[in-house]
Write a protein that holds these residues in place. Structure first.
Motif, short mmCIF file in Angstrom:
data_model
loop_
_atom_site.label_atom_id
_atom_site.label_comp_id
_atom_site.label_asym_id
_atom_site.label_seq_id
_atom_site.Cartn_x
_atom_site.Cartn_y
_atom_site.Cartn_z
N VAL A 1 11.60 -15.56 7.82
CA VAL A 1 12.21 -15.32 6.68
C VAL A 1 11.44 -16.49 5.89
O VAL A 1 11.42 -16.26 4.60
N GLY A 2 11.15 -17.71 6.37
CA GLY A 2 10.47 -18.76 5.72
C GLY A 2 9.01 -18.49 5.25
O GLY A 2 8.80 -18.91 3.99
N GLU A 3 8.51 -17.65 5.95
CA GLU A 3 7.04 -17.33 5.51
C GLU A 3 7.13 -16.45 4.45
O GLU A 3 6.59 -16.18 3.27
N TYR A 4 8.25 -15.39 4.57
CA TYR A 4 8.34 -14.52 3.33
C TYR A 4 8.84 -15.10 2.15
O TYR A 4 8.30 -14.99 1.11
N GLN A 5 9.59 -16.03 2.24
CA GLN A 5 9.99 -16.99 1.18
C GLN A 5 8.82 -17.58 0.64
O GLN A 5 8.70 -17.55 -0.69
N ARG A 6 8.11 -18.35 1.29
CA ARG A 6 6.75 -19.11 0.72
C ARG A 6 5.84 -18.29 0.12
O ARG A 6 5.45 -18.46 -1.02
N THR A 7 5.64 -17.10 0.42
CA THR A 7 4.69 -16.12 -0.17
C THR A 7 5.08 -15.56 -1.22
O THR A 7 4.54 -15.50 -2.47
N VAL A 8 6.54 -15.07 -1.16
CA VAL A 8 7.26 -14.50 -2.46
C VAL A 8 7.28 -15.63 -3.65
O VAL A 8 7.14 -15.25 -4.82
N ASP A 9 7.63 -16.66 -3.05
CA ASP A 9 7.65 -17.69 -4.26
C ASP A 9 6.39 -17.89 -5.08
O ASP A 9 6.38 -18.20 -6.15
N GLU A 10 5.22 -18.06 -4.18
CA GLU A 10 4.03 -17.98 -4.57
C GLU A 10 3.74 -17.04 -5.48
O GLU A 10 3.16 -17.25 -6.82
N LEU A 11 3.82 -15.88 -5.18
CA LEU A 11 3.87 -14.73 -6.07
C LEU A 11 4.46 -14.74 -7.41
O LEU A 11 3.94 -14.50 -8.40
N LEU A 12 5.76 -15.15 -7.22
CA LEU A 12 6.61 -15.23 -8.35
C LEU A 12 5.91 -16.29 -9.43
O LEU A 12 6.12 -16.25 -10.88
N GLY A 13 5.47 -17.36 -8.86
CA GLY A 13 4.89 -18.44 -9.79
C GLY A 13 3.62 -17.81 -10.68
O GLY A 13 3.56 -17.97 -11.85
N LYS A 14 2.91 -16.80 -9.64
CA LYS A 14 1.98 -16.22 -10.37
C LYS A 14 2.32 -15.22 -11.53
O LYS A 14 1.93 -15.38 -12.75
N LEU A 15 3.19 -14.71 -11.33
CA LEU A 15 3.91 -13.46 -11.94
C LEU A 15 4.57 -14.03 -13.40
O LEU A 15 4.36 -13.57 -14.56
N GLU A 16 5.16 -15.16 -13.10
CA GLU A 16 5.76 -15.76 -14.33
C GLU A 16 4.70 -16.38 -15.26
O GLU A 16 4.88 -16.12 -16.48
N GLY A 17 3.77 -16.93 -14.78
CA GLY A 17 2.44 -17.21 -15.67
C GLY A 17 2.13 -16.04 -16.35
O GLY A 17 1.45 -16.35 -17.50
N GLU A 18 2.10 -14.83 -15.83
CA GLU A 18 1.52 -13.68 -16.48
C GLU A 18 2.78 -12.97 -17.36
O GLU A 18 2.52 -11.91 -18.24
N GLY A 19 3.94 -13.76 -17.33
CA GLY A 19 5.07 -13.21 -18.12
C GLY A 19 5.75 -12.01 -17.79
O GLY A 19 6.13 -11.13 -18.32
N LYS A 20 5.71 -11.60 -16.37
CA LYS A 20 6.01 -10.37 -15.84
C LYS A 20 7.46 -10.53 -15.28
O LYS A 20 7.69 -11.55 -14.59
N SER A 21 8.15 -9.23 -15.31
CA SER A 21 9.40 -9.27 -14.88
C SER A 21 9.26 -8.57 -13.55
O SER A 21 8.27 -8.26 -13.22
N VAL A 22 10.33 -8.90 -12.47
CA VAL A 22 10.09 -8.41 -11.22
C VAL A 22 11.52 -7.67 -10.88
O VAL A 22 12.58 -7.85 -11.24
N VAL A 23 11.15 -6.58 -9.84
CA VAL A 23 12.47 -5.88 -9.25
C VAL A 23 12.20 -6.26 -7.88
O VAL A 23 11.36 -5.82 -7.25
N LEU A 24 13.19 -7.19 -7.06
CA LEU A 24 13.22 -7.36 -5.66
C LEU A 24 14.12 -6.30 -5.03
O LEU A 24 15.29 -6.24 -5.31
N THR A 25 13.57 -5.56 -4.21
CA THR A 25 14.46 -4.43 -3.58
C THR A 25 14.16 -4.23 -2.09
O THR A 25 13.12 -4.31 -1.69
N GLY A 26 15.20 -3.98 -1.44
CA GLY A 26 15.10 -3.75 0.05
C GLY A 26 16.33 -4.09 0.74
O GLY A 26 17.64 -4.45 -0.06
N GLY A 27 16.53 -3.78 1.83
CA GLY A 27 18.04 -4.03 2.44
C GLY A 27 18.05 -5.17 3.43
O GLY A 27 19.01 -5.39 4.20
N THR A 28 17.07 -6.12 3.41
CA THR A 28 17.15 -7.18 4.40
C THR A 28 17.87 -8.39 3.78
O THR A 28 16.97 -9.14 2.76
N GLY A 29 18.88 -8.64 3.70
CA GLY A 29 19.74 -9.53 2.93
C GLY A 29 19.19 -10.93 3.13
O GLY A 29 19.23 -11.83 2.02
#
Length: 301
Positions: A73-101
């Motif tokens: 889960v730590g690897e997942y968090q680090r990868t997604v946070d890095e991705l969100l940083g990139k998407l934020e710079g592009e002004g993109k909204s995101v939908v985070l979806t799944g069943g893994t709480g």
């Protein structure tokens, strides 16, 4: 406008279809929060979204690692946070979806910043008895000791290791979550009446079998060998038992359905216990009604 939207809920409830429609309405990209869909080659059994179903919406965090690789889960968090940083710079909204709480929580609420294991210290701790380790943990952190069974040596070792490395109580440090992105998230969870959900799960398993799930399991089992058993994903574990001659195919399919229903029940309980989700019942509201309400909430946030 809220930049992040979570669509969560139990397996087979209808997250994929709704998340794609919402992503299109919000001009957003989708980030999968499914601990089985990060694995390559495991497509049918994990209900991985197809390119056709995506409808042109960009999806992230699918096919990240091979199924014999460890992925935390730590690897997942680090990868997604890095991705969100990139998407934020592009002004993109995101939908985070799944069943893994745990995956969702790591992104929306953050994770505790616990130190990496120290090999030298861990080696010394491993040489000691359960009783000795537990007694020291009780002295350093009574609250942590109270929440860990004395015979669970691995957890006792880790709690004690964190205490010794940080000079702080594990029970305190482990609750100090650090959020690694700037996205505020509106959290939505989907549900259905239990009987309907269970019928959908049973039907989906039948559809998966017709779509070639057995062939997919045979192919991946041949490719990865005995190591595939360690992944222990519903659909694959049961069919591997059939391939190994332990149970009949009919029993394997019945086990997949039963284990999927049990998993859905655990997911439902987990998300209900979080207390910060807006719940929508797809048996009482149409997708369009839910979409309209969610989008209004997104706009007004």
């Amino acid at each position: 406008m809220v930049k992040g939207l979570v669509i969560a809920g139990p397996t087979a409830v209808g997250k994929t279809a709704l998340s794609i429609k919402l992503a299109k309405a919000m001009d957003a990209e989708i980030i999968s929060a499914d601990s089985a869909q990060v694995y390559k080659d495991l497509d049918i059994g994990t209900a991985k979204v197809t390119e056709e179903e995506m409808g042109g919406v960009i999806h992230h965090m699918l096919d990240v690692v091979e199924p014999v690789e460890k992925y935390s889960v730590g690897e997942y968090q680090r990868t997604v946070d890095e991705l969100l940083g990139k998407l934020e710079g592009e002004g993109k909204s995101v939908v985070l979806t799944g069943g893994t709480g745990l995956y969702i929580g790591s992104v929306t609420n953050g994770l505790a910043d616990l130190p990496e294991s120290d090999h030298e210290l861990r080696a010394k701790l491993m040489e000691r008895s359960n009783e000795s380790l537990y007694e020291e943990l009780k002295e350093l952190d009574p609250e942590a000791a109270e929440g860990i069974h004395p015979n669970n040596k691995r957890r006792v070792e880790r709690a004690l290791e964190v205490c010794l490395l940080t000079g702080k109580k594990f029970s305190v440090v482990s609750k100090e979550n650090i959020k690694g992105n700037n996205y505020p998230f509106l959290k939505v969870a989907l549900e259905r009446d239990r009987g309907v959900l269970y019928e959908r799960i049973n039907l989906r398993v039948d559809i998966m079998m017709e779509a070639g799930l057995l062939e997919e399991v045979e192919r991946t089992y041949k490719k990865y060998g005995e190591n595939l058993k360690k992944v222990n994903i519903i659909g694959y574990a049961e069919l591997i038992r059939y391939i190994d001659g332990e149970i009949t195919l009919e029993q394997a399919v019945e086990d997949i359905k039963q284990n999927s229903r049990r998993y859905a029940k655990r997911q439902f309980t987990w998300f209900k216990n979080q207390g910060d989700y807006l719940w929508y019942n797809l048996d009482k509201m149409t997708e369009e009604e839910i979409m309209n309400d969610v989008i209004e909430r997104v706009k007004s946030s």
